[in-house]
Design an enzyme around this catalytic site. Structure first.
Site, PDB file in Angstrom:
ATOM      1  N   LYS A  28       0.867  -1.180   0.000  1.00  0.00           N
ATOM      2  CA  LYS A  28       0.000   0.000   0.000  1.00  0.00           C
ATOM      3  C   LYS A  28       0.901   1.226   0.000  1.00  0.00           C
ATOM      4  CE  LYS A  28      -3.526  -1.964   2.958  1.00  0.00           C
ATOM      5  NZ  LYS A  28      -4.044  -1.832   4.300  1.00  0.00           N
ATOM      6  N   HIS A  29       0.317   2.379  -0.291  1.00  0.00           N
ATOM      7  CA  HIS A  29       1.133   3.589  -0.321  1.00  0.00           C
ATOM      8  C   HIS A  29       1.606   3.949   1.082  1.00  0.00           C
ATOM      9  CE1 HIS A  29       0.596   4.367  -4.503  1.00  0.00           C
ATOM     10  NE2 HIS A  29      -0.707   4.247  -4.390  1.00  0.00           N
ATOM     11  N   ALA A  30       2.787   4.559   1.145  1.00  0.00           N
ATOM     12  CA  ALA A  30       3.308   5.008   2.428  1.00  0.00           C
ATOM     13  C   ALA A  30       2.350   6.035   3.023  1.00  0.00           C
ATOM     14  CB  ALA A  30       4.692   5.624   2.236  1.00  0.00           C
ATOM     15  N   ALA A  36       4.199   0.009  -3.530  1.00  0.00           N
ATOM     16  CA  ALA A  36       3.118   0.705  -4.234  1.00  0.00           C
ATOM     17  C   ALA A  36       3.557   2.078  -4.744  1.00  0.00           C
ATOM     18  CB  ALA A  36       1.917   0.872  -3.308  1.00  0.00           C
ATOM     19  N   ASP A  37       4.528   2.684  -4.075  1.00  0.00           N
ATOM     20  CA  ASP A  37       4.946   4.021  -4.482  1.00  0.00           C
ATOM     21  C   ASP A  37       5.865   4.013  -5.695  1.00  0.00           C
ATOM     22  OD1 ASP A  37       3.572   5.096  -2.316  1.00  0.00           O
ATOM     23  OD2 ASP A  37       5.258   4.761  -0.986  1.00  0.00           O
TER      24      ASP A  37
END
Ligand SMILES: *[C@@H]1O[C@H](CO)[C@@H](O)[C@H](O)[C@H]1NC(C)=O
Ligand SMILES: *[C@@H]1O[C@H](CO)[C@@H](O)[C@H](O)[C@H]1NC(C)=O
Ligand SMILES: *[C@@H]1O[C@H](CO)[C@@H](O)[C@H](O)[C@H]1NC(C)=O
Ligand SMILES: *[C@@H]1O[C@H](CO)[C@@H](O)[C@H](O)[C@H]1NC(C)=O
Ligand SMILES: *[C@@H]1O[C@H](CO)[C@@H](O)[C@H](O)[C@H]1NC(C)=O
Length: 633
Positions: free
Chosen positions: A266-268, A276-277
């Protein structure tokens, strides 16, 4: 027909088999790994994914405790109240309060006396998913009035990363199987043996043609190798570019589908990098390379600049329109009203970036110098010096980003604020999420027309809307795409000089890496400009483009020069990126991309679901490639 086709078909079949196998494998482990959920209902703590049960046992007579919690990943955050435990009624019978603690990162627990806010104890611990822990708070009788806190593991946690390891192993097994298959296919003895065994002319013919021309297997010039390239006839289509794009796209599909709900997919929350980033900037980068490569071949064919400009404008417009439709789904939440329509988004960002970079390249387009094309000798910095006007514009744009980010006064917030707001910075600026970038969006687009659930809401408890595809951040995505253009220039200017290309990729990779090191001081939060996906900070751009040059450095020799890998299965989606992106967003909630899970709190089931959905998109892209269906806008 071709050897690539057979390999692709085998791979597709293997992918499906692998997903079925891993589903079966994971399902069999299901019974063993049932967490403590259901048992603790009487205590009113229902454990969710990424949580552990912590029983706080207070043995301090007459002392009520307040428990504060903080994640080690939450930078300068206000501790949050997790619960409270009253003092025991009589000695020897501690009072117990059950709480759920997050297991994603290390937790910092702080126990204070409720009455006088005296700190009783503090500890940092990494809890494990679905574990059962006790924190014993008891007095120590050694003359001084001290307390001791002791953490006891009642029940060991489950290893929540196990499904990821299994999936990786299965993936590795598939790769090895495919390599082995190809190796067998390339053995003459083996082929003879097969044809003898089957003794059929048809098979013989099939196998022979299968072996025909592996690396030159063609689809209307799309597979042209660099050495087969003739200027102004066949557009230079580099497989490494398609492969890289497909890789980014497939990762993006997986991550958008949930990535097994693991935090690293998942994004930070704010600063920092997760898997994800990585994907969006790579996609932007490779878009830049393709802009240059395709524009160059179109101009060589004698297309007028004005017609090209109209086409660019129309494409950007289409991208932005499709993007707005995609980010405003109507299902689930009920019909959407016009005053809540989200305007920014991924495709919108791509459209705007595409427009600026393509127009820039069009305005200053120069034919590749004759010396580079015919004599195969190109002055060493030709790729950079020939595009000095573009560089000038990019530098001006970057100065605008820096100036706005660091010097734009934002009412109620410190100037140059780069933090998440919320409980970050000890709760000093709760409504300042994203500083200038957030302010500009809220000012120009309005609070209701931007993204309402930025990744910072969970850890930093932010309440303001903030859009990760902000207007200000678009400047930096233009810079990223322009670095991609530069990579495209290197590939074209030094077309047949593999060594020159590799040297330049290495140089860019190191140069951009060095800038990142300076900007971030090699730390997540303490640098001048931290790496941040939500802001698309300049260090994020330099770091990710450094990685991108590295990937090209690896892919180019393997895929295009030596032809050791055809780039499958990644180049199928890479050649149909708009279709796969739009398709995966639109059909997100449809079977078989999503189904009802037995245990909604299990990483394993989410991971299987997301992997199957991702594999299906690869398969769809492969089928469309076979049928020569490409959606181009
Ligand atoms: C956690 O462990 C404690 C102590 O062994 C036990 O009393 C309790 O029932 C356990 N809770 C759950 C939900 O398993
Ligand atoms: C502790 O909490 C209990 C109930 O929450 C309350 O009755 C008691 O007075 C409190 N004791 C102190 C010392 O604050
Ligand atoms: C707990 O007590 C310590 C020491 O008195 C104090 O510094 C700290 O701020 C308290 N923690 C919270 C969350 O109030
Ligand atoms: C310990 O606490 C008790 C009661 O709170 C007090 O009477 C005693 O003097 C304290 N002892 C020391 C060594 O502080
Ligand atoms: C932040 O915004 C909320 C809601 O818009 C408001 O209630 C609150 O007072 C604001 N906080 C500050 C510190 O401005």
């Amino acid at each position: 027909m071709s050897w690539a086709r057979a390999a692709g078909r085998a791979l597709a079949a293997l992918l499906l088999a692998a997903s079925a196998l891993s589903a079966a494998l994971l399902a069999s482990g299901d019974a063993l790994e049932r967490g403590p959920r259901g048992l603790d209902r009487k205590k009113h703590v229902e454990l969710k994914m990424d949580q552990a049960l912590l029983l706080i046992q207070n043995e301090l007579l007459g002392t009520n405790l307040t428990v504060y919690w903080n994640s080690e990943r939450c930078y300068r955050c206000l501790p949050q109240v997790l619960g409270s435990v009253s003092g025991p009624g009589k000695p020897g019978k501690p009072s117990v309060a059950p709480v759920a603690v997050s297991t994603q990162h290390s937790s910092i627990l702080q126990l204070n006396d409720t009455l006088d806010e005296r700190e009783v104890c503090r500890l940092t611990y990494k809890f494990g998913e679905f574990g059962n822990y006790s924190l014993l708070v008891k007095p120590v009788h050694n003359g001084v009035n001290e307390t001791a806190c002791e953490l006891v593991v009642n029940k060991n946690p489950v290893d929540s990363n196990l499904p990821v390891y299994i999936a990786l192993l299965v993936g590795l097994a598939v790769i090895i199987a495919v390599c082995f298959l190809r190796f067998l296919l390339s053995l003459d003895d083996f082929n003879n043996w097969i044809s003898k065994a089957i003794n059929s002319r048809e098979t013989d013919r099939l196998i022979n043609s299968e072996l025909g021309s592996p690396s030159r297997a063609g689809l209307s010039g799309d597979d042209a190798q660099p050495e087969a390239w003739r200027p102004s006839v066949v557009p230079l289509r580099l497989r490494c570019v398609d492969t890289f794009r497909g890789l980014a796209l497939i990762l993006m599909v997986f991550v958008n589908y949930g990535g097994g709900k693991y935090w690293y997919f998942k994004h930070a929350s704010w600063n920092g990098l997760t898997v994800a980033d990585l994907v969006f900037p790579w996609f932007v980068f490779i878009m830049g390379s393709s802009i240059f490569l395709s524009m160059n071949s179109i101009l060589q064919r004698g297309c007028s600049k004005f017609r090209l400009l109209r086409k660019i404008a129309w494409r950007s417009f289409l991208l932005i329109c499709i993007g707005i439709i995609i980010v405003n789904p109507n299902y689930c939440l009920g019909p959407l009203s016009w005053d809540k329509v989200r305007i920014p988004g991924v495709l919108q960002r791509l459209g705007a970036t595409y427009f600026v970079v393509a127009v820039l390249e069009l305005l200053f387009a120069k034919p590749v110098p004759e010396s580079c094309v015919s004599e195969r000798r190109c002055p060493s910095l030709q790729d950079i010096t020939s595009s000095w006007p573009q560089w000038l514009v990019i530098l001006v744009l970057e100065s605008i980003w820096l100036a706005l980010t660091f010097f734009l006064p934002v009412p109620g917030c410190p100037t140059g604020y780069l933090g998440p707001g919320g409980i970050g910075d000890l709760g000093a600026y709760p409504n300042c999420t994203g500083g200038a970038a957030g302010y500009i969006d809220r000012l120009l687009l309005g609070h209701d027309h931007i993204y309402q659930h930025p990744s910072s809401t969970v850890l930093y408890h932010t309440t303001t809307a903030y859009d990760p595809e902000s207007i200000l951040g678009t400047i930096n995505s233009i810079v990223m795409a322009f670095l991609g253009v530069q990579a495209g220039k290197i590939l074209l200017y030094y077309k047949d000089q593999t060594k020159d290309i590799l040297i330049r990729f290495t140089a860019w990779c190191c140069f951009l890496g060095l800038i990142s090191v300076v900007l971030t001081k090699v730390s997540e939060n303490e640098g001048f400009v931290p790496v941040n996906k939500n802001l698309w900070s300049i260090s994020y751009v330099t770091t990710l483009s450094s990685f991108a040059f590295f990937i090209l450095l690896v892919l180019y020799p393997i895929v295009d020069v030596k032809g050791l890998w055809t780039g499958s299965p990644f180049h199928y989606p890479g050649m149909n990126s708009i279709l796969v992106y739009v398709g995966h967003e639109v059909f997100k909630n449809y079977f078989p991309f999503q189904w009802r899970l037995q245990d909604n709190q299990s990483h394993k089931e989410h991971l299987v679901q997301n992997l199957v959905a991702t594999a299906l998109w690869v398969l769809i892209a492969y089928v469309l490639y076979r049928k020569k269906v490409f959606w181009k806008i």
